[in-house]
Design a protein around this motif. Structure first.
Motif, PDB file in Angstrom:
ATOM      1  N   VAL A 166       1.045  -1.126   0.063  1.00 13.29           N
ATOM      2  CA  VAL A 166       0.167   0.121  -0.051  1.00 13.29           C
ATOM      3  C   VAL A 166       0.703   1.314   0.083  1.00 13.29           C
ATOM      4  N   ASP A 167       0.197   2.308  -0.402  1.00 13.92           N
ATOM      5  CA  ASP A 167       0.869   3.580  -0.070  1.00 13.92           C
ATOM      6  C   ASP A 167       0.601   4.525   0.865  1.00 13.92           C
ATOM      7  N   PRO A 168       1.014   5.522   1.102  1.00 10.19           N
ATOM      8  CA  PRO A 168       0.725   6.304   2.197  1.00 10.19           C
ATOM      9  C   PRO A 168      -0.827   6.981   2.354  1.00 10.19           C
ATOM     10  N   ASP A 169      -1.213   7.234   0.944  1.00 13.84           N
ATOM     11  CA  ASP A 169      -2.896   7.742   0.812  1.00 13.84           C
ATOM     12  C   ASP A 169      -3.583   6.675   1.175  1.00 13.84           C
ATOM     13  N   ALA A 170      -3.197   5.475   0.819  1.00 11.75           N
ATOM     14  CA  ALA A 170      -4.286   4.384   1.341  1.00 11.75           C
ATOM     15  C   ALA A 170      -4.260   4.155   2.865  1.00 11.75           C
ATOM     16  N   VAL A 171      -3.103   4.380   3.322  1.00 11.59           N
ATOM     17  CA  VAL A 171      -3.237   4.270   4.827  1.00 11.59           C
ATOM     18  C   VAL A 171      -4.102   5.441   5.501  1.00 11.59           C
ATOM     19  N   LEU A 172      -3.677   6.726   5.045  1.00 12.92           N
ATOM     20  CA  LEU A 172      -4.525   7.731   5.449  1.00 12.92           C
ATOM     21  C   LEU A 172      -6.199   7.494   5.059  1.00 12.92           C
ATOM     22  N   GLY A 173      -6.408   7.128   4.107  1.00 13.05           N
ATOM     23  CA  GLY A 173      -7.859   6.683   3.889  1.00 13.05           C
ATOM     24  C   GLY A 173      -8.365   5.699   5.111  1.00 13.05           C
ATOM     25  N   VAL A 174      -7.625   4.901   5.492  1.00  5.76           N
ATOM     26  CA  VAL A 174      -7.955   3.884   6.531  1.00  5.76           C
ATOM     27  C   VAL A 174      -8.185   4.678   7.758  1.00  5.76           C
ATOM     28  N   TYR A 175      -7.018   5.776   7.943  1.00  7.00           N
ATOM     29  CA  TYR A 175      -7.131   6.553   9.418  1.00  7.00           C
ATOM     30  C   TYR A 175      -8.484   7.560   9.340  1.00  7.00           C
ATOM     31  N   ARG A 176      -8.839   8.004   8.264  1.00  6.14           N
ATOM     32  CA  ARG A 176      -9.961   8.724   8.117  1.00  6.14           C
ATOM     33  C   ARG A 176     -11.131   8.000   8.667  1.00  6.14           C
ATOM     34  N   HIS A 177     -11.103   6.787   8.136  1.00  2.00           N
ATOM     35  CA  HIS A 177     -12.380   6.082   8.537  1.00  2.00           C
ATOM     36  C   HIS A 177     -12.078   5.289   9.896  1.00  2.00           C
ATOM     37  N   LYS A 178     -10.992   4.638  10.154  1.00  2.99           N
ATOM     38  CA  LYS A 178     -10.830   4.027  11.511  1.00  2.99           C
ATOM     39  C   LYS A 178     -11.085   4.687  12.697  1.00  2.99           C
ATOM     40  N   SER A 179     -10.460   5.947  12.566  1.00  2.00           N
ATOM     41  CA  SER A 179     -10.477   6.796  13.815  1.00  2.00           C
ATOM     42  C   SER A 179     -11.180   8.271  13.402  1.00  2.00           C
ATOM     43  N   GLY A 180     -10.931   8.629  12.274  1.00  2.88           N
ATOM     44  CA  GLY A 180     -11.354  10.139  12.048  1.00  2.88           C
ATOM     45  C   GLY A 180     -13.068   9.886  12.136  1.00  2.88           C
ATOM     46  N   ALA A 181     -13.647   8.803  11.527  1.00  2.14           N
ATOM     47  CA  ALA A 181     -14.966   8.851  11.318  1.00  2.14           C
ATOM     48  C   ALA A 181     -15.924   8.802  12.620  1.00  2.14           C
ATOM     49  N   VAL A 182     -15.125   8.298  13.732  1.00  2.00           N
ATOM     50  CA  VAL A 182     -15.616   8.192  14.916  1.00  2.00           C
ATOM     51  C   VAL A 182     -15.719   9.540  15.690  1.00  2.00           C
TER      52      VAL A 182
END
Length: 343
Positions: A166-182
């Motif tokens: 994966v690339d950094p943008d894919a990880v940031l997409g996970v972070y936006r959802h995993k923690s950011g969305a909550v």
């Protein structure tokens, strides 16, 4: 004439409401009658002994108070936010392999079944009972369900992502959802309750911007969590092969020889402390750290810019600024926050 009585700090106003959140949770559990005899104890056990999360009560209370001056009306939102975290942390403990046959003093299967009720049905029951107009209630439920779905998507992405693929943008997409969305869900719901916004306003009110603030704060919290794991020396993320932003940034930016060495160390990291230490050293090299810190600083600046608009000259807004600053205490030149913050 100015009063000589010291002004209460906003944190004190917020923590004073915590017992009301606890009582509200007790009332929600009391609605489970004798016909739910098998569910009541595990739910109680999960709420009392499950793994909590810092600021699970205080974030929605602070947001509501920043808009309304009073954290009290957001008690149900604080309870819903805490219930989500209790459930999510139970699933997370199992997914990370931290749970054995028992979890929080009960069989792990029982705990997971209770977590499903705790994170889904119980919050929806709470929202359904709130004394607000029906259009606003529908939007609050939508806020919660969108946060639940996005966070589930992020958690699965975190489990499936492989650092080398994966690339950094894919990880940031996970972070936006995993923690950011909550965090976004908690902030948006509190703002919606304070403003009465129900989706019909034209132009729309500040709920979406408060949601963006929560998303940025949640991403900073995830990055801080990653840093805490590295700075503690436990290196659980490296041991588990987790695709953290810093590790993936290293793998995507390093010269070929260093990337090759990093991948070799990562392959051994599960079993070899020396490999974890050396890999950590590569992650701390200045050419990796500079752009990483620059990105974290950009999120930090965005969070402050949002609060400049959303909560200017407001003591509760100042407390939210402190919360933002505490998440970036690892940045060079950023003073470490050691003061107690409301939970």
């Amino acid at each position: 004439m100015h009063s000589l009585t010291p002004r209460r700090l906003p944190e004190a106003d917020v923590t004073a409401v915590f017992p009301r959140v606890d009582r509200y949770l007790d009332e929600l559990l009391a609605d489970y009658g004798p016909e739910y005899v098998h569910l009541r104890f595990p739910l109680r056990q999960l709420i009392d002994r499950g793994r909590g999360t810092p600021h699970e009560f205080s974030l929605p209370l602070l947001v509501h108070a920043a808009l309304d001056g009073d954290p009290g009306p957001a008690v149900p939102i604080a309870a819903v936010h805490a219930l989500w975290w209790r459930a999510a942390n139970a699933f997370d403990d199992v997914a990370d392999g931290d749970a054995g046959p028992e979890l929080y003093g009960m069989p792990s299967g029982t705990a997971l079944t209770a977590a499903l009720e705790c994170g889904y049905a119980l919050p929806l029951r709470a929202l359904a009972g709130m004394p607000v107009p029906e259009p606003q209630r529908r939007q609050l439920v939508r806020d919660y369900l969108e946060g639940w779905t996005a966070a589930s998507n992020g958690q699965i992405g975190d489990l499936l992502n492989e650092p080398s693929r994966v690339d950094p943008d894919a990880v940031l997409g996970v972070y936006r959802h995993k923690s950011g969305a909550v965090y976004a869900m908690a902030c948006a719901m509190a703002a919606r309750l304070a403003t009465g916004e129900d989706g019909a306003q034209d132009p729309p009110g500040p709920v979406a911007e408060w949601g963006r603030f929560g998303q940025v704060l949640g991403m900073l919290a995830q990055l801080r969590n990653d840093e805490d794991d590295l700075r503690s020396g436990t290196f659980d993320d490296l041991r588990n092969g987790t695709a953290t932003y810093l590790l993936v940034h290293l793998l995507n930016s390093a010269p070929a020889d260093r990337r090759s060495r990093a991948l070799e160390l990562l392959e051994k990291a599960a079993e070899c402390p020396a490999s974890r230490e050396e890999l950590h050293g590569l992650m701390r090299s200045p050419d990796v750290q500079r752009p990483y810190h620059a990105y974290v600083a950009s999120l930090h600046q965005e969070a402050h810019a949002l609060l400049d608009t959303l909560a200017p000259s407001c003591p509760f807004g100042a407390a939210l600024r402190d919360r933002v600053d505490a998440e970036v205490c690892f940045l060079p030149g950023q003073q470490t926050h050691t003061a107690h913050r409301p939970g």
